[in-house]
Design an enzyme around this catalytic site. Structure first.
Site, mmCIF file in Angstrom:
data_model
loop_
_atom_site.group_PDB
_atom_site.id
_atom_site.type_symbol
_atom_site.label_atom_id
_atom_site.label_comp_id
_atom_site.label_asym_id
_atom_site.label_seq_id
_atom_site.Cartn_x
_atom_site.Cartn_y
_atom_site.Cartn_z
ATOM 1 N N HIS A 27 9.401 3.015 -5.409
ATOM 2 C CA HIS A 27 9.550 4.516 -6.528
ATOM 3 C C HIS A 27 10.906 5.535 -6.334
ATOM 4 C CE1 HIS A 27 5.023 3.727 -5.379
ATOM 5 N NE2 HIS A 27 4.773 3.692 -7.066
ATOM 6 N N HIS A 34 3.598 -1.668 -12.121
ATOM 7 C CA HIS A 34 3.385 -2.320 -10.981
ATOM 8 C C HIS A 34 2.059 -1.880 -11.150
ATOM 9 C CE1 HIS A 34 4.482 1.405 -9.619
ATOM 10 N NE2 HIS A 34 3.588 1.142 -8.458
ATOM 11 N N CYS A 69 -6.280 6.716 -4.449
ATOM 12 C CA CYS A 69 -5.848 5.737 -4.705
ATOM 13 C C CYS A 69 -5.103 4.537 -4.316
ATOM 14 C CB CYS A 69 -4.323 6.682 -5.982
ATOM 15 S SG CYS A 69 -4.696 8.092 -6.860
ATOM 16 N N HIS A 71 -1.870 0.625 -4.113
ATOM 17 C CA HIS A 71 -1.555 -0.309 -4.878
ATOM 18 C C HIS A 71 -2.537 -1.917 -4.170
ATOM 19 C CE1 HIS A 71 0.994 2.591 -5.192
ATOM 20 N NE2 HIS A 71 1.600 2.169 -6.298
ATOM 21 N N TYR A 106 -0.611 4.802 -17.288
ATOM 22 C CA TYR A 106 0.215 5.592 -16.942
ATOM 23 C C TYR A 106 1.711 4.949 -16.938
ATOM 24 C CZ TYR A 106 0.192 7.127 -12.459
ATOM 25 O OH TYR A 106 0.582 7.131 -11.127
ATOM 26 N N GLU A 116 6.357 7.463 -11.504
ATOM 27 C CA GLU A 116 4.830 5.833 -11.282
ATOM 28 C C GLU A 116 5.185 5.346 -12.818
ATOM 29 O OE1 GLU A 116 3.364 4.983 -9.697
ATOM 30 O OE2 GLU A 116 3.159 6.644 -7.738
#
Length: 205
Positions: A27, A34, A69, A71, A106, A116
């Site tokens: 980031h 990603h 949230c 990954h 997004y 992001e």
């Protein structure tokens, strides 16, 4: 034994896996596309667990957002990644993880220029347990009735993360009762995003 370094799965515009990158390097002002996920945790009364991101996080520190949230690790199914992060961040054991918005994507820019840039399938789960959050991830939490929460986000009266602000209108369109929202087909996920075979209709991805 040192902890395993987290990685993110890099994607092309078709949602295909094109490599991995350490999360600590992912980031910045030119963040590459990603894979990520969002989860909305509800209780059996239809209240949403809303969380405040820890103030020391690199992206959107101190911002209130949806429940969890994260990954997926390379090769990790989305629903399993949700369960892992619910445990790590909130001390919650996930029940059934349901897919709601398989193609959500997004891009958002922080005031300091950090970006992001994610394909971010949206999921939900239900529990009546209160969280026991990790201080590394979460600074606050509350249960909010979904109708109250969604109305305040849609009206702009509630300050919320940019991804949550984009997700709420799409979720509200699924119906007023989140416990009755239809599950999406995991085969609609980006190519790089797997789902547990037992939960995928027809055939495993």
């Amino acid at each position: 034994m040192p902890p395993i370094e987290e990685s993110v799965v890099l994607l092309d515009e078709e949602g295909r896996d094109i490599g991995v990158l350490p999360k600590r390097l992912a980031h910045h002002a030119d963040t590459r596309l990603h894979l990520a996920f969002s989860c909305y945790v509800f209780d059996t009364a239809g209240r949403l667990l809303v969380t405040q991101r820890a103030h020391h996080k690199k992206t959107w520190p101190g911002v209130w957002t949806n429940s969890c949230c994260g990954h997926p690790a390379p090769g990790e199914a989305i629903d399993l990644a949700v369960g892992r992060r619910l445990d790590d961040e909130l001390g919650l054991s996930a029940g059934e993880v349901r897919l709601l918005l398989p193609r959500f994507r997004y891009r958002a820019v922080m005031p300091d220029g950090v970006v992001e840039n994610e394909m971010c399938p949206v999921t939900m789960t239900v529990t009546d347990a209160d969280p026991v959050p990790s201080a590394d991830e979460v600074d606050g939490w509350e249960w909010v009735p979904w109708g109250e929460f969604s109305a305040s986000v849609l009206s702009g009266d509630r300050a919320i993360s940019p991804w949550c602000a984009e997700q709420v209108p799409l979720l509200a369109a699924l119906g007023p009762d989140p416990l009755r929202w239809p599950s999406a087909d995991p085969r609609e996920l980006p190519t790089a995003a797997g789902w547990s075979p037992a939960e995928t209709p027809g055939h495993p991805r």
